[in-house]
Design a protein around this motif. Structure first.
Motif, PDB file in Angstrom:
ATOM      1  N   LYS A  62       0.820  -1.205   0.000  1.00 32.11           N
ATOM      2  CA  LYS A  62       0.000   0.000   0.000  1.00 32.11           C
ATOM      3  C   LYS A  62       0.859   1.262   0.000  1.00 32.11           C
ATOM      4  CE  LYS A  62      -3.641   0.140   2.675  1.00 32.11           C
ATOM      5  NZ  LYS A  62      -4.548   0.019   3.850  1.00 32.11           N
ATOM      6  N   ALA A  63       1.956   1.210   0.741  1.00 38.37           N
ATOM      7  CA  ALA A  63       2.816   2.389   0.861  1.00 38.37           C
ATOM      8  C   ALA A  63       3.419   2.790  -0.479  1.00 38.37           C
ATOM      9  CB  ALA A  63       3.922   2.126   1.883  1.00 38.37           C
ATOM     10  N   VAL A  64       3.880   1.795  -1.262  1.00 37.62           N
ATOM     11  CA  VAL A  64       4.500   2.152  -2.541  1.00 37.62           C
ATOM     12  C   VAL A  64       3.458   2.603  -3.559  1.00 37.62           C
ATOM     13  CG1 VAL A  64       6.528   0.680  -2.193  1.00 37.62           C
ATOM     14  CG2 VAL A  64       4.535  -0.253  -3.385  1.00 37.62           C
ATOM     15  N   ILE A  65       2.247   2.065  -3.469  1.00 36.86           N
ATOM     16  CA  ILE A  65       1.181   2.541  -4.350  1.00 36.86           C
ATOM     17  C   ILE A  65       0.868   4.001  -4.031  1.00 36.86           C
ATOM     18  CG2 ILE A  65      -1.290   2.362  -4.870  1.00 36.86           C
ATOM     19  CD1 ILE A  65      -1.023  -0.670  -4.621  1.00 36.86           C
ATOM     20  N   CYS A  66       0.766   4.314  -2.741  1.00 38.99           N
ATOM     21  CA  CYS A  66       0.424   5.681  -2.334  1.00 38.99           C
ATOM     22  C   CYS A  66       1.535   6.674  -2.655  1.00 38.99           C
ATOM     23  CB  CYS A  66       0.121   5.709  -0.835  1.00 38.99           C
ATOM     24  SG  CYS A  66      -1.420   4.883  -0.404  1.00 38.99           S
ATOM     25  N   SER A  67       2.777   6.234  -2.566  1.00 36.03           N
ATOM     26  CA  SER A  67       3.895   7.156  -2.782  1.00 36.03           C
ATOM     27  C   SER A  67       4.324   7.251  -4.240  1.00 36.03           C
ATOM     28  CB  SER A  67       5.097   6.743  -1.936  1.00 36.03           C
ATOM     29  OG  SER A  67       5.594   5.482  -2.349  1.00 36.03           O
ATOM     30  N   GLU A  68       4.181   6.151  -4.981  1.00 35.62           N
ATOM     31  CA  GLU A  68       4.721   6.102  -6.334  1.00 35.62           C
ATOM     32  C   GLU A  68       3.674   6.145  -7.443  1.00 35.62           C
ATOM     33  OE1 GLU A  68       8.351   5.755  -7.103  1.00 35.62           O
ATOM     34  OE2 GLU A  68       8.103   6.686  -5.137  1.00 35.62           O
ATOM     35  N   GLY A 118      -4.400   5.334   4.515  1.00 34.58           N
ATOM     36  CA  GLY A 118      -5.717   5.269   5.141  1.00 34.58           C
ATOM     37  C   GLY A 118      -6.838   5.492   4.144  1.00 34.58           C
ATOM     38  N   TYR A 119      -6.581   6.337   3.160  1.00 33.80           N
ATOM     39  CA  TYR A 119      -7.577   6.593   2.120  1.00 33.80           C
ATOM     40  C   TYR A 119      -7.698   5.435   1.132  1.00 33.80           C
ATOM     41  CZ  TYR A 119      -7.125  11.498   3.636  1.00 33.80           C
ATOM     42  OH  TYR A 119      -7.100  12.645   4.374  1.00 33.80           O
ATOM     43  N   LEU A 120      -6.593   4.724   0.897  1.00 34.06           N
ATOM     44  CA  LEU A 120      -6.562   3.684  -0.137  1.00 34.06           C
ATOM     45  C   LEU A 120      -7.436   2.494   0.216  1.00 34.06           C
ATOM     46  CD1 LEU A 120      -5.334   2.653  -2.813  1.00 34.06           C
ATOM     47  CD2 LEU A 120      -3.449   1.679  -1.465  1.00 34.06           C
ATOM     48  N   GLY A 121      -7.446   2.090   1.466  1.00 33.48           N
ATOM     49  CA  GLY A 121      -8.225   0.925   1.866  1.00 33.48           C
ATOM     50  C   GLY A 121      -7.526  -0.374   1.489  1.00 33.48           C
TER      51      GLY A 121
END
Length: 230
Positions: free
Chosen positions: A72-78, A221-224
């Motif tokens: 999730k972190a890499v999706i949100c950042s990249e 938190g927004y991504l779910g």
């Protein structure tokens, strides 16, 4: 002279044909087997002048052995549209193109799919040739691999520190634990250094990285929940 031109033309077509066949075969192969080494690993190793520091850490693991927090972190950042796009973020590309027209160097708008294609099959360079080949390989991986496989290869191949490649090696290097055990904040810390993993530290984090980490956690938190099958 005409015969010579025809022979040359046929020769070039044959080369292009076999290049396409070979590239498709390699992409198909990596749909199932781990990627053992990337061009960047070899280049970084060749650039290293200290013989005692030669080599790299790269421990391939299944995506099921990588914390969902890191995914999730890499999706949100990249690449926040990774799960919905076909390999290219058109709006980001248009914006990058406009910015490039104002400057003198190529500036990317690479998705996770594009980064995966570049890391696995190509060399690190800012040129139109490299970007053209990156587009081709991105099309192939999106066509042949699933989104989950793209993420698995991405998280096992990208540079995450000095001589550190992939999630498992990064988790061990930065936090002394396996990739499956990474917390939300540890995952965000690793994701926050990806734009420049040789410049920044995931742990201990600088004020700048702490800021990025907090932003990434908020976006997570927004991504779910991640659903690769959608």
């Amino acid at each position: 002279m005409l015969k010579l031109i025809k022979r040359l033309f046929r020769f070039v077509l044959k080369i292009l044909f076999w290049c396409v066949v070979f590239s498709v075969a390699v992409v198909l192969l990596f749909k199932w087997i781990p990627v053992p080494v990337t061009p960047l690993m070899l280049i970084r190793n060749a650039e290293q002048t200290d013989a005692n520091k030669k080599g790299w850490e790269h421990n391939w693991v299944s995506i099921k052995a990588i914390s969902p927090h890191l995914q999730k972190a890499v999706i949100c950042s990249e690449d926040q549209f990774f799960l919905s796009h076909n390999g290219f973020d058109i709006k980001a590309i248009e914006k990058a193109f406009e910015n490039n027209k104002k400057g003198k160097r190529l500036k990317g708008a690479s998705t996770i799919s594009q980064q995966t294609a570049k890391n696995v099959f190509l060399w690190p360079d800012r040129s139109w040739l490299r970007k053209g080949l990156e587009t081709y390989f991105t099309f192939l991986v999106e066509l042949i691999w699933t989104k989950e496989r793209i993420m698995e290869v991405y998280l096992n191949s990208i540079e995450m520190g000095p001589g550190i490649y992939g999630a498992e090696a990064a988790a061990q290097y930065w936090f002394k634990k396996s990739a499956s055990k990474l917390s939300k904040y540890e995952s965000a810390a690793i994701a926050s250094i990806l734009p420049s993993p040789l410049r920044y530290r995931a742990n201990p984090a600088t004020t700048y990285i702490e800021g990025r980490k907090s932003w990434i956690v908020k976006q997570m938190g927004y991504l779910g929940t991640i659903n690769y099958s959608e």
